[in-house]
Structure formats: structure tokens, C-alpha cells
Design an enzyme around this catalytic site. Structure first.
Site, PDB file in Angstrom:
ATOM      1  N   THR A  20      -3.666   5.603   3.468  1.00 38.69           N
ATOM      2  CA  THR A  20      -2.216   6.145   3.046  1.00 38.69           C
ATOM      3  C   THR A  20      -2.095   7.021   1.640  1.00 38.69           C
ATOM      4  O   THR A  20      -1.605   7.683   1.495  1.00 38.69           O
ATOM      5  CB  THR A  20      -1.303   4.894   2.832  1.00 38.69           C
ATOM      6  OG1 THR A  20      -1.688   3.982   4.061  1.00 38.69           O
ATOM      7  CG2 THR A  20      -0.029   5.310   2.868  1.00 38.69           C
ATOM      8  N   LYS A  39       0.926  -1.318  -0.147  1.00 33.54           N
ATOM      9  CA  LYS A  39      -0.026   0.103  -0.035  1.00 33.54           C
ATOM     10  C   LYS A  39       0.957   1.266   0.017  1.00 33.54           C
ATOM     11  O   LYS A  39       0.390   2.329  -0.261  1.00 33.54           O
ATOM     12  CB  LYS A  39      -1.072   0.213   1.146  1.00 33.54           C
ATOM     13  CG  LYS A  39      -0.338  -0.275   2.552  1.00 33.54           C
ATOM     14  CD  LYS A  39      -0.256   1.283   3.270  1.00 33.54           C
ATOM     15  CE  LYS A  39       0.554   1.016   4.531  1.00 33.54           C
ATOM     16  NZ  LYS A  39       0.841   2.273   5.096  1.00 33.54           N
TER      17      LYS A  39
END
Length: 332
Positions: free
Chosen positions: A249, A192
Site C-alpha cells: 500500500t 497500514k
């Protein structure tokens, strides 16, 4: 006594020590820098990595690993991935079979491409087989330190360990779910950050919500492909340690990886960006490991591949975006 050892005093390690202090009688925080350890004990704050927060009185900082884990029931690793093997190797003589190990490091080992829970096993197994879990999910250190509600996953193939850590760590603002797929959780946590760099690039180029939605969706698809090829479950990537962490994120302004990408999108070189950072953006190194791991498993990761070209081959960000958009057309 309920003793916790936290290995790593960056922003995330400090936030975890602060948050988990209410659930433990003693928290020992291992700090690399002697002057920072002294400052933390004297001022009750980590003004370098997490300024503005007061650490409870039951949190002690030190630079001696043996002291940090002495009589600890849980050892929580929060070091950068590229330091994990060396630090756990130094820890190995001082740990005991009854200790539970939890890794909160989000990355892959560069040369071996191993997950951090595997690195712990490699290092500790000559003495005994460690019981290891992985902590991951959508969390920014400053928000956790402020006590804002969050949900996270404790993952292990050892169901008893997962349940035990769930009880030891859960609190009024800190909800833990158990998960039996550490492969999927660790690959999701590592990759990620790569997609978040790409998200930052898009923001730095001035692109809008359409682009970001497409990036997150297709990023999740390639993370899932790789996790499944490595033995993980697609279901894991639809949860907190996958989609949840990815959305946070990619969109959150507190994301160091997104910040790196944003500056790349605005034309700065990687060298310029990293020279101005004290904290680690895991996605920078993970990008190389992700591309190599995908090649090992024969999996396509087009976003990660383009980020590798931008980071390490001086490819212009707009050219990388163009090449992603002009890939051969296919079914979703």
C-alpha cells in the site's frame, strides 16, 4: 450447492466476486445503486468501480440484502467501514446460524473504535453468536481480477472456520494462509492505510527511497505497538496482513490512500482531493480512529498523529515531516 454472498460492489468486492466465482456455484453481489446493479447484470461488468473485466455467468447483482444472503453458506462483507454497522444491522434479520461471516473491510468504526469483526458480533449476537473470520493481505483489486498470483490471510479465533474458508476460497492464483489472531490482522489492515497516506505525502514532496524505507519500518513499529496493546500478536504484523500489506500500500500506484497522500504532499487540500474521488480511501477516516485508539491504550503513534494534523488541522506536510525527524532521540 456452494453459495457465496458478497456485500459491497466496489472495486474490491467486485474483484472478489469475480475471483471466487470459480469456486462457488452461485455468487450474489449486493450493490447499493440500483442502476449499477442493472448495468452489471446486463453488461457482465462493473464499469464504475472495476472497468475492463467480465464477470462470470454465475455472478448475479442485486440491491435486496435478503435476496443476496438467501441460502448463502458464506457472507463476505466488503463495504466501507463507516457503513458496516448499518448494513449488518439490515442483514441481521435475514442471516442464519449456519452461515460463515468473513469481513474483508479494512478499517475501524469511528465512534466506538471497534474492529469490523466486533461490529458484526454486536449486530448479530441478539439473534445468535456469529462465526466470523477476517480476510486481509497485500492485494490490489485490479491485479486480483487479472488473476495475478497473490497470498492472503484468513484469520479467526475459530480454527474450523479459518480452515473451511481456506478451502472454499483458495485457487490456482489465490493462496490463503490461516491465522488465529484477528486483532492483529484487523489493526494491521486498518493502520497500514494511515501509513500509506504518509508514504504518498513523501512521494508528493519528491522524497526518495531512503525516506520511504524509514517510513515503512517505523510505521510497522507503531502499528505493531498498537496491535500488541490491543491484544494482538507481534508475529502477525511481520506477515502478510502486516508487513506485506504495508509494503504494497505504501509503494503501489494503485493505492487510493497513497494517492491521497501524494496530492496532500503536492499542496492540495483534503476537501479538493476527496471531491475528485468516487472510491473510498479508508485511511482518511481511520487516521482519527487510530489516534484515538492509541490514546485509549497509552501507545505512541507519531506518524499517525502527524497525519491527523495534516488531514484535519491544516498542518503543512513539510512541517509534519520536520516534527517527526526532530522528535527526541531514542533506542530503536
Amino acid at each position: 450447492m456452494n453459495r457465496l454472498a458478497v456485500i459491497g460492489a466496489g472495486s474490491w468486492g467486485t474483484a472478489l466476486a469475480l475471483t471466487l466465482a470459480q469456486k462457488h456455484s452461485s455468487v450474489r453481489l449486493w450493490v447499493y445503486e440500483a442502476d449499477l446493479a442493472e448495468s452489471i447484470n446486463r453488461t457482465r461488468a462493473n464499469d464504475v468501480f472495476l472497468p475492463g473485466f467480465t464477470l462470470p455467468g454465475n455472478v448475479e447483482a442485486g440491491t435486496d440484502l435478503a435476496w443476496t444472503v438467501d441460502e448463502a453458506e458464506t457472507v463476505l462483507g466488503v463495504m466501507p467501514s463507516h457503513h458496516a454497522r448499518s448494513i449488518y444491522s439490515r442483514l441481521a434479520p435475514h442471516v442464519a446460524p449456519d452461515m460463515l461471516f468473513v469481513s474483508a473491510t479494512k478499517g475501524l468504526e469511528q465512534d466506538s473504535l471497534r474492529r469490523i469483526s466486533e461490529v458484526i458480533g454486536d449486530v448479530i449476537k441478539p439473534r445468535f453468536t456469529p462465526r466470523v473470520g477476517v480476510l486481509s493481505g497485500p492485494t490490489f483489486a485490479r491485479e486480483i481480477a487479472r488473476g495475478e498470483p497473490a497470498a492472503i490471510v484468513i484469520s479467526s479465533s475459530d480454527a474450523e472456520l479459518a480452515r473451511t474458508i481456506q478451502q472454499r476460497f483458495a485457487g490456482p492464483s489465490w493462496r490463503l494462509y490461516t491465522n488465529a489472531d484477528p486483532v492483529g490482522v484487523e489493526i494491521g489492515a486498518a493502520l497500514k492505510n494511515v501509513i500509506a497516506i504518509a508514504a504518498g505525502v513523501c512521494a508528493g514532496l519528491g522524497l526518495g527511497a531512503n525516506t520511504m524505507a524509514a517510513l515503512i519500518t517505523r510505521g510497522l513499529a507503531e502499528i505493531t505497538r498498537l496491535a500488541v496493546a490491543a491484544g494482538g500478536s507481534a508475529r502477525t504484523l511481520a506477515g502478510l496482513a502486516g508487513l506485506g500489506d504495508l509494503v504494497l500500500t505504501c509503494n503501489g500506484e494503485l493505492s487510493r490512500n497513497r494517492s491521497v497522500g501524494y496530492q496532500l504532499g503536492q499542496g492540495k487540500s483534503l476537501e479538493q482531493i476527496l471531491s475528485g474521488m468516487r472510491m473510498v480511501a479508508e485511511g482518511v477516516q481511520t487516521t482519527s480512529a487510530a489516534v484515538a485508539l492509541a490514546a485509549r491504550h497509552g501507545v505512541e503513534v507519531p506518524i499517525a498523529a502527524q497525519m491527523h494534523a495534516v488531514l484535519y488541522e491544516n498542518k503543512p506536510a513539510r512541517a509534519a515531516l520536520r516534527d517527526l525527524m526532530e522528535r527526541s532521540l531514542k533506542e530503536e
